[in-house]
Write a protein that holds these residues in place. Structure first.
Motif, PDB file in Angstrom:
ATOM      1  N   VAL A 134       0.834  -1.204   0.000  1.00 18.35           N
ATOM      2  CA  VAL A 134       0.000   0.000   0.000  1.00 18.35           C
ATOM      3  C   VAL A 134       0.868   1.253   0.000  1.00 18.35           C
ATOM      4  N   THR A 136       3.721   1.707  -1.407  1.00 14.23           N
ATOM      5  CA  THR A 136       4.236   1.984  -2.750  1.00 14.23           C
ATOM      6  C   THR A 136       3.147   2.535  -3.657  1.00 14.23           C
ATOM      7  N   HIS A 137       1.897   2.128  -3.410  1.00 12.74           N
ATOM      8  CA  HIS A 137       0.784   2.564  -4.254  1.00 12.74           C
ATOM      9  C   HIS A 137       0.202   3.892  -3.784  1.00 12.74           C
ATOM     10  N   SER A 161      -6.130  -4.307  -2.895  1.00 17.69           N
ATOM     11  CA  SER A 161      -5.567  -3.891  -4.186  1.00 17.69           C
ATOM     12  C   SER A 161      -4.460  -4.853  -4.613  1.00 17.69           C
ATOM     13  N   TRP A 162      -4.115  -4.794  -5.896  1.00 18.26           N
ATOM     14  CA  TRP A 162      -3.046  -5.652  -6.418  1.00 18.26           C
ATOM     15  C   TRP A 162      -1.684  -5.358  -5.781  1.00 18.26           C
ATOM     16  N   PRO A 163      -1.321  -4.083  -5.557  1.00 18.41           N
ATOM     17  CA  PRO A 163      -0.039  -3.845  -4.868  1.00 18.41           C
ATOM     18  C   PRO A 163       0.017  -4.479  -3.485  1.00 18.41           C
ATOM     19  N   HIS A 263       9.152   7.046  -4.054  1.00 17.29           N
ATOM     20  CA  HIS A 263       8.612   8.284  -4.627  1.00 17.29           C
ATOM     21  C   HIS A 263       9.436   9.505  -4.241  1.00 17.29           C
ATOM     22  N   THR A 271      -3.548   8.933  -4.023  1.00 20.40           N
ATOM     23  CA  THR A 271      -4.093   8.321  -5.232  1.00 20.40           C
ATOM     24  C   THR A 271      -5.192   9.171  -5.861  1.00 20.40           C
TER      25      THR A 271
END
Length: 326
Positions: A134, A136-137, A161-163, A263, A271
């Motif tokens: 999460v 990273t996303h 979520s996929w991440p 980041h 997001t």
């Protein structure tokens, strides 16, 4: 000052994930490499002197994050309060399983403790991996720096979520690998042999899976991870156990650093709108607060490091898993 404290925050999290990583891995592997009560007891004894000291780094990481970057801490906790509460509960279950395993009478009690240890370790690893995914996303941060949404969905949706899924699976693999390498380094007898074979198998299989994913997605970090797994498998196969464990630990440390610095100066990505993301400077405490905690850090942090290094030196001998003839 802000950059220095961000580096210290990352260092505390790295130490937690590496040191507790092999603790969790050992908990997961106890029923796998230990075929009977005696062997499972030997597995648990390898982390007996260390696990509670390793958890100090979780307290340190959370405390330093709160003190140096209160807005970052507030956004993370408000956006992920449910998984964080679950993590605390699982850590309590794991601690009880480790402490009380030898307090009851009979193998049935110890089997239950071993099952609780394995289940809680698995849950902790998966949840922490999802949280790193999460990070990273990013989260749905609004212009006020708060996570938007309401109810349980705000706290659970990021984990679906996929991440988050990728992070959970990666963390599970990493914990199993470093746990196997730690047992190889810390045991003798049948547990040592099984842990060594398992570690080589995990590293080899992980390298193949990561290479396939890396080539399929053209992801350079994944390909680097695949190369590292190949190196770990080769070193472990050659019998250089300390080097294999050290390489695994450094690989996990590198992965954690990559997550926290993915980041740049943005510590938590929004997001909803990149302009609403939290930066190091924007999330940091005041200069006077950072100077104050710097004084505390200079006094406390070296002492913790020295004490923990000393404890590892004192309990450096391997744990025997062979049965001694009566």
């Amino acid at each position: 000052m802000v950059t220095v404290w961000f580096s210290l925050v990352v260092l505390c999290w790295v130490l937690f994930f590496v040191l507790e990583g092999f603790d969790f891995g050992v908990g997961l592997l106890a029923p796998v490499v230990g075929r009977d009560d005696h062997e499972r007891g030997a597995v648990v004894r390898t982390v007996g002197p260390f696990w509670d000291g390793n958890e100090v780094w979780l307290v340190a990481a959370i405390g330093v994050t709160f003190a140096a970057f209160p807005d970052w801490y507030a956004a993370l906790l408000s956006g992920l309060y449910l998984p964080m509460a679950a993590l605390l509960l699982l850590l309590a279950v794991r601690g009880v399983a480790l402490e009380f395993r030898g307090k009851g009478d009979g193998p049935r009690w110890r089997r239950r403790c071993d099952a609780a240890l394995a289940a809680s370790s698995a849950g902790i690893v998966l949840l922490w991996g999802a949280v790193l995914g999460v990070l990273t996303h990013g989260l749905a941060l609004g212009a006020d720096g708060q996570v938007t949404g309401a109810g349980l969905g705000r706290s659970t949706a990021p984990l679906l979520s996929w991440p988050a899924l990728a992070g959970a699976l990666a963390a599970l693999f990493a914990a199993l690998l470093i746990g196997a390498m730690f047992l190889t380094l810390r045991t003798t007898g049948p547990v040592h042999l099984r842990a060594r074979r398992l570690g080589i198998t995990l590293a080899t299989g992980g390298a193949a899976a990561l290479a396939a994913i890396g080539f399929g997605t053209e992801s350079r970090p994944v390909l680097v991870a695949a190369v590292l797994c190949v190196g770990i498998a080769m070193v472990a196969r050659s019998g250089q156990e300390a080097l294999a464990f050290g390489g695994t630990a450094l690989s996990i440390a590198g992965a954690v650093v990559t997550v926290f610095t993915a980041h740049g100066d943005v510590v938590l990505r929004s997001t909803l709108d990149p302009a609403w993301s939290l930066t190091m400077a924007g999330a940091a405490a005041t200069d006077s607060a950072l100077r104050l905690i710097s004084v505390v850090g200079v006094v406390v942090l070296p002492g913790v490091l020295v004490y923990q290094a000393f404890s590892y030196w004192v309990f450096r001998r391997r744990v025997a898993s062979e049965r001694v003839p009566s």
